[in-house]
Motif scaffolding. Structure first.
Motif, short mmCIF file in Angstrom:
data_model
loop_
_atom_site.label_atom_id
_atom_site.label_comp_id
_atom_site.label_asym_id
_atom_site.label_seq_id
_atom_site.Cartn_x
_atom_site.Cartn_y
_atom_site.Cartn_z
N PHE A 87 16.67 18.38 25.43
CA PHE A 87 17.49 18.79 26.53
C PHE A 87 18.88 19.56 25.52
N TYR A 88 19.47 18.91 24.64
CA TYR A 88 20.22 19.52 23.61
C TYR A 88 19.55 20.65 22.99
N ALA A 89 18.54 20.63 22.49
CA ALA A 89 17.64 21.53 21.70
C ALA A 89 17.73 22.78 22.49
N VAL A 90 17.47 22.94 23.81
CA VAL A 90 17.32 24.00 24.61
C VAL A 90 18.48 24.78 24.61
N PHE A 91 19.70 23.99 24.75
CA PHE A 91 20.77 24.72 24.79
C PHE A 91 21.27 25.31 23.34
N VAL A 92 20.92 24.72 22.30
CA VAL A 92 21.16 24.92 20.83
C VAL A 92 20.54 25.98 20.73
N ARG A 93 19.23 26.03 21.07
CA ARG A 93 18.29 27.44 21.10
C ARG A 93 18.92 28.50 21.44
N LEU A 94 19.64 28.66 22.64
CA LEU A 94 20.15 29.53 23.45
C LEU A 94 21.63 29.94 22.88
N PHE A 95 22.34 29.13 22.59
CA PHE A 95 23.89 29.31 22.14
C PHE A 95 24.27 28.81 20.90
N GLY A 96 23.14 28.28 19.99
CA GLY A 96 23.63 27.82 18.74
C GLY A 96 24.52 26.53 18.64
N ALA A 97 25.36 26.42 17.89
CA ALA A 97 26.22 25.20 17.76
C ALA A 97 26.97 25.10 19.21
N ALA A 98 27.26 26.15 19.83
CA ALA A 98 28.09 26.10 20.89
C ALA A 98 27.12 25.40 22.18
N GLY A 99 25.96 25.31 21.97
CA GLY A 99 25.09 24.65 23.05
C GLY A 99 25.60 23.23 23.31
N PHE A 100 25.73 22.64 22.17
CA PHE A 100 26.32 21.33 22.41
C PHE A 100 27.49 21.26 23.32
N ILE A 101 28.40 22.02 23.31
CA ILE A 101 29.39 22.15 24.42
C ILE A 101 28.92 22.33 26.07
N VAL A 102 28.04 23.24 26.04
CA VAL A 102 27.06 23.80 27.24
C VAL A 102 26.52 22.54 27.64
N ALA A 103 25.60 21.79 26.77
CA ALA A 103 24.88 20.78 27.16
C ALA A 103 25.74 19.59 27.51
N ASP A 104 26.82 19.25 27.20
CA ASP A 104 27.75 18.24 27.52
C ASP A 104 28.12 18.41 28.85
N VAL A 105 28.51 19.73 29.25
CA VAL A 105 29.13 20.15 30.51
C VAL A 105 28.00 19.94 31.58
N ALA A 106 26.58 20.56 31.01
CA ALA A 106 25.73 20.35 31.99
C ALA A 106 25.21 18.89 32.49
N VAL A 107 25.22 17.83 31.34
CA VAL A 107 24.88 16.64 31.43
C VAL A 107 25.99 16.16 32.33
N SER A 108 27.11 16.12 32.12
CA SER A 108 28.09 15.81 33.03
C SER A 108 28.22 16.35 34.30
N LEU A 109 27.82 17.52 34.98
CA LEU A 109 27.48 18.04 36.27
C LEU A 109 26.21 17.41 36.84
N GLY A 110 25.18 17.09 35.98
CA GLY A 110 24.10 16.48 36.53
C GLY A 110 24.45 15.24 36.92
N TYR A 111 24.79 14.41 36.00
CA TYR A 111 25.21 13.00 36.33
C TYR A 111 26.01 12.75 37.63
N ALA A 112 27.10 13.77 37.58
CA ALA A 112 27.93 13.51 38.83
C ALA A 112 27.15 13.95 40.14
N PHE A 113 26.70 14.99 39.93
CA PHE A 113 25.93 15.19 41.32
C PHE A 113 24.63 14.54 41.83
N LEU A 114 24.02 13.82 40.71
CA LEU A 114 22.93 12.65 41.16
C LEU A 114 23.94 11.60 41.69
N LEU A 115 25.13 11.01 41.33
CA LEU A 115 25.87 10.20 41.71
C LEU A 115 26.27 10.52 43.26
N LEU A 116 26.66 11.71 43.34
CA LEU A 116 27.20 12.24 44.39
C LEU A 116 26.17 12.20 45.60
#
Length: 143
Positions: A95-124
């Motif tokens: 999951f992180y590797a996809v975002f790293v491939r797309l955005f380089g090291a900044a992909g870790f930030i994008v992936a953390d936000v995506a994980v946080s959003l995914g978790y929050a909406f699953l819980l909701l």
């Protein structure tokens, strides 16, 4: 709302939309919290160094970068580079590797936000589907 309509398919009211926007902003803030704090605590440090501190284990970073380049083999021991299949969490790292491939090291930030959003909406979704009694049970106990 009829008894046959699932709670997730009901269009929220204006008040509900405002709450949903606030909920989304809180989830994004949660995903960005580490990164914002790390740039405040360690100003001027390159993003690559911040990424190393994020995971705390120096083997995670080269493995994720290797997976993002399609190398699913060894990435930390030079003599065995590219051989076999990594013994680390391939699915979780992918999951992180996809975002790293797309955005380089900044992909870790994008992936953390995506994980946080995914978790929050699953819980909701869980709480909206289960109904308000689940929320009360979580706060007051099942009895």
């Amino acid at each position: 709302m009829s008894i046959d309509t699932p709670a997730l398919l009901v269009k929220p009211s204006t008040k509900g939309r405002t709450a949903l926007v606030l909920f989304t902003l809180l989830a994004v803030a949660n995903g960005l919290a580490y990164w914002l704090l790390s740039f405040v605590v360690h100003p001027g440090e390159p993003l690559a160094a911040q990424v190393i501190y994020r995971h705390g284990d120096l083997q995670f970073l080269p493995t994720i970068f290797a997976i993002s380049r399609g190398n699913f083999g060894e990435s930390c021991v030079r003599e065995f580079a590219g051989q076999g299949i990594t013994s680390l969490q391939l699915v979780g790292f992918s999951f992180y590797a996809v975002f790293v491939r797309l955005f380089g090291a900044a992909g870790f930030i994008v992936a953390d936000v995506a994980v946080s959003l995914g978790y929050a909406f699953l819980l909701l979704g869980f709480f909206r589907t289960a109904g308000p009694q689940v929320g009360r049970a979580a706060v007051w106990g099942s009895g």
